[in-house]
Design a protein around this motif. Structure first.
Motif, PDB file in Angstrom:
ATOM      1  N   LEU A 232      15.597  -7.272  -5.451  1.00 57.01           N
ATOM      2  CA  LEU A 232      14.976  -6.289  -6.332  1.00 57.01           C
ATOM      3  C   LEU A 232      13.742  -6.819  -7.049  1.00 57.01           C
ATOM      4  O   LEU A 232      12.979  -6.043  -7.617  1.00 57.01           O
ATOM      5  N   ARG A 233      13.555  -8.129  -7.056  1.00 59.72           N
ATOM      6  CA  ARG A 233      12.391  -8.679  -7.747  1.00 59.72           C
ATOM      7  C   ARG A 233      11.121  -8.294  -7.016  1.00 59.72           C
ATOM      8  O   ARG A 233      11.018  -8.414  -5.798  1.00 59.72           O
ATOM      9  N   GLY A 234      10.147  -7.828  -7.787  1.00 60.14           N
ATOM     10  CA  GLY A 234       8.869  -7.466  -7.195  1.00 60.14           C
ATOM     11  C   GLY A 234       7.821  -8.546  -7.400  1.00 60.14           C
ATOM     12  O   GLY A 234       8.104  -9.629  -7.905  1.00 60.14           O
ATOM     13  N   GLU A 235       6.625  -8.257  -6.973  1.00 61.59           N
ATOM     14  CA  GLU A 235       5.469  -9.117  -7.190  1.00 61.59           C
ATOM     15  C   GLU A 235       4.402  -8.300  -7.904  1.00 61.59           C
ATOM     16  O   GLU A 235       4.392  -7.070  -7.834  1.00 61.59           O
ATOM     17  N   ARG A 236       3.505  -8.989  -8.593  1.00 60.68           N
ATOM     18  CA  ARG A 236       2.467  -8.259  -9.323  1.00 60.68           C
ATOM     19  C   ARG A 236       1.630  -7.389  -8.395  1.00 60.68           C
ATOM     20  O   ARG A 236       1.131  -6.351  -8.798  1.00 60.68           O
ATOM     21  N   SER A 237       1.472  -7.844  -7.146  1.00 62.75           N
ATOM     22  CA  SER A 237       0.679  -7.052  -6.205  1.00 62.75           C
ATOM     23  C   SER A 237       1.339  -5.722  -5.891  1.00 62.75           C
ATOM     24  O   SER A 237       0.682  -4.807  -5.382  1.00 62.75           O
ATOM     25  N   ASP A 238       2.648  -5.591  -6.178  1.00 62.44           N
ATOM     26  CA  ASP A 238       3.352  -4.333  -5.915  1.00 62.44           C
ATOM     27  C   ASP A 238       3.032  -3.267  -6.963  1.00 62.44           C
ATOM     28  O   ASP A 238       3.284  -2.086  -6.733  1.00 62.44           O
ATOM     29  N   LEU A 239       2.529  -3.683  -8.117  1.00 65.03           N
ATOM     30  CA  LEU A 239       2.365  -2.771  -9.238  1.00 65.03           C
ATOM     31  C   LEU A 239       0.922  -2.292  -9.316  1.00 65.03           C
ATOM     32  O   LEU A 239      -0.007  -3.073  -9.556  1.00 65.03           O
ATOM     33  N   ASP A 240       0.727  -0.999  -9.129  1.00 67.01           N
ATOM     34  CA  ASP A 240      -0.616  -0.425  -9.215  1.00 67.01           C
ATOM     35  C   ASP A 240      -1.134  -0.492 -10.648  1.00 67.01           C
ATOM     36  O   ASP A 240      -0.348  -0.534 -11.608  1.00 67.01           O
ATOM     37  N   PRO A 241      -2.455  -0.479 -10.841  1.00 67.19           N
ATOM     38  CA  PRO A 241      -2.995  -0.372 -12.200  1.00 67.19           C
ATOM     39  C   PRO A 241      -2.429   0.878 -12.867  1.00 67.19           C
ATOM     40  O   PRO A 241      -2.348   1.940 -12.242  1.00 67.19           O
ATOM     41  N   PRO A 242      -2.022   0.781 -14.134  1.00 65.74           N
ATOM     42  CA  PRO A 242      -1.297   1.888 -14.762  1.00 65.74           C
ATOM     43  C   PRO A 242      -2.091   3.170 -14.909  1.00 65.74           C
ATOM     44  O   PRO A 242      -1.521   4.257 -14.883  1.00 65.74           O
ATOM     45  N   LEU A 243      -3.408   3.059 -15.035  1.00 62.34           N
ATOM     46  CA  LEU A 243      -4.224   4.248 -15.269  1.00 62.34           C
ATOM     47  C   LEU A 243      -5.230   4.474 -14.148  1.00 62.34           C
ATOM     48  O   LEU A 243      -6.227   5.183 -14.320  1.00 62.34           O
ATOM     49  N   GLY A 244      -4.966   3.876 -12.988  1.00 61.43           N
ATOM     50  CA  GLY A 244      -5.796   4.124 -11.814  1.00 61.43           C
ATOM     51  C   GLY A 244      -7.188   3.538 -11.882  1.00 61.43           C
ATOM     52  O   GLY A 244      -8.089   3.994 -11.164  1.00 61.43           O
TER      53      GLY A 244
END
Length: 306
Positions: A24-36
């Motif tokens: 379940l652990r993700g990587e920072r690259s998995d997380l899109d910028p919060p406001l596009g």
């Protein structure tokens, strides 16, 4: 023999939990910028704090502080940032321990966030308007009352200094622990759990909750180190031991309090009391809970920019 079976079963259970946690652990690259939009970095007390800028830098500054919850981030303002950026230079950080900001295994506290809000406003904005929700509104109020911050006006959405009465050291320690603590945390931020809390006290209407919102909350809640700040939050250590009404009354700056009529945690009656104590304007959104800016973005922006 029974003891051997018990120990064996426990080992298998812990091992399975450990494997599940790793998956379940993700990587920072998995997380899109919060406001596009591209992110910038503010260095604060050893943290790299991610923040978004939107709008013309020559426009008046508007700083957005998201609320505190297990999946908190500036994505909370996703539905209003574009419209607000038409009139303001919007600056929206992910608070320490959340979103794209660093998440070291600290013992987080309300005092830490008061200090962050104070320093961020001093260093990154010029006489801004501040829009802050829930506990972050209380952090902003305390930071302003205890300093000489230059702020044009405040808009606080369902401000509160206390979310989970009492402080539970045992719970914080449990959630911070490896394997078992991480497993319990993963249950807390599972997609069914995220949706439950959004329905219970985020949005008044379940139909307002998009899959994109749930997916983003899930992804940000599964970044490396994601459980440490929420472990402090659910244990009560991010609350402030202050009289928020008296603190708001100290702000010699135009202040508006926004509340959803359907909110129960805390209820609208609390908002009325706070507004009366602070001599602040109270604006109530119908068919809204704790996130009127997300549930009624167009009406919220129209009110805000009127």
């Amino acid at each position: 023999m029974n003891l051997k079976r018990l120990l064996g079963g426990t080992a298998v259970g812990v091992g399975a939990t450990a494997v599940g946690n790793r998956l379940l652990r993700g990587e920072r690259s998995d997380l899109d910028p919060p406001l596009g939009r591209p992110l910038s970095t503010y260095r604060w007390r050893g943290f790299d704090i991610a923040y978004t800028e939107a709008g013309d830098p020559d426009s008046p500054d508007l700083v957005l502080f998201h609320g505190i919850n297990a999946a908190g981030s500036s994505h909370e303002f996703r539905y209003v940032v574009d419209a607000l950026a038409e009139e303001y230079h919007v600056i929206a950080p992910d608070l320490p321990g959340f979103g794209h900001s660093d998440r070291p295994p600290l013992l987080y506290s309300g005092a830490l966030y008061v200090a962050f809000v104070r320093d961020f406003l001093r260093d990154c904005a010029d006489d801004p308007t501040v829009l802050a929700s829930s506990l972050s509104a209380a952090y902003t109020a305390v930071a302003a009352a205890d300093s000489d911050l230059a702020v044009d006006s405040y808009l606080f959405v369902c401000p509160t200094a206390s979310t989970i009465p009492g402080r539970r050291t045992w719970l914080r320690s449990l959630l911070r622990s490896p394997v078992v603590g991480e497993g319990l945390y993963n249950l807390l931020v599972s997609k069914p759990s995220i949706r439950y809390f959004l329905v219970d006290h985020g949005f008044a209407r379940e139909s307002s909750i998009t899959e994109e919102w749930v997916d983003y909350d899930w992804t940000t809640a599964h970044q490396p180190g994601a459980r440490f700040a929420p472990a402090t939050f659910v244990s009560g250590f991010m609350d402030l031991d202050v009289d928020l009404g008296a603190t708001l009354a100290e702000l010699d700056v135009p202040t508006t309090i926004v509340w959803g009529r359907d909110a129960e945690l805390p209820p609208l009656s609390t908002g009325r009391t706070l507004a009366e104590s602070a001599e602040a304007r109270l604006v109530v959104f119908d068919d809204a809970d704790l996130l009127p800016h997300a549930e009624h973005p167009e009406a919220f922006v129209d009110f805000f920019t009127d």
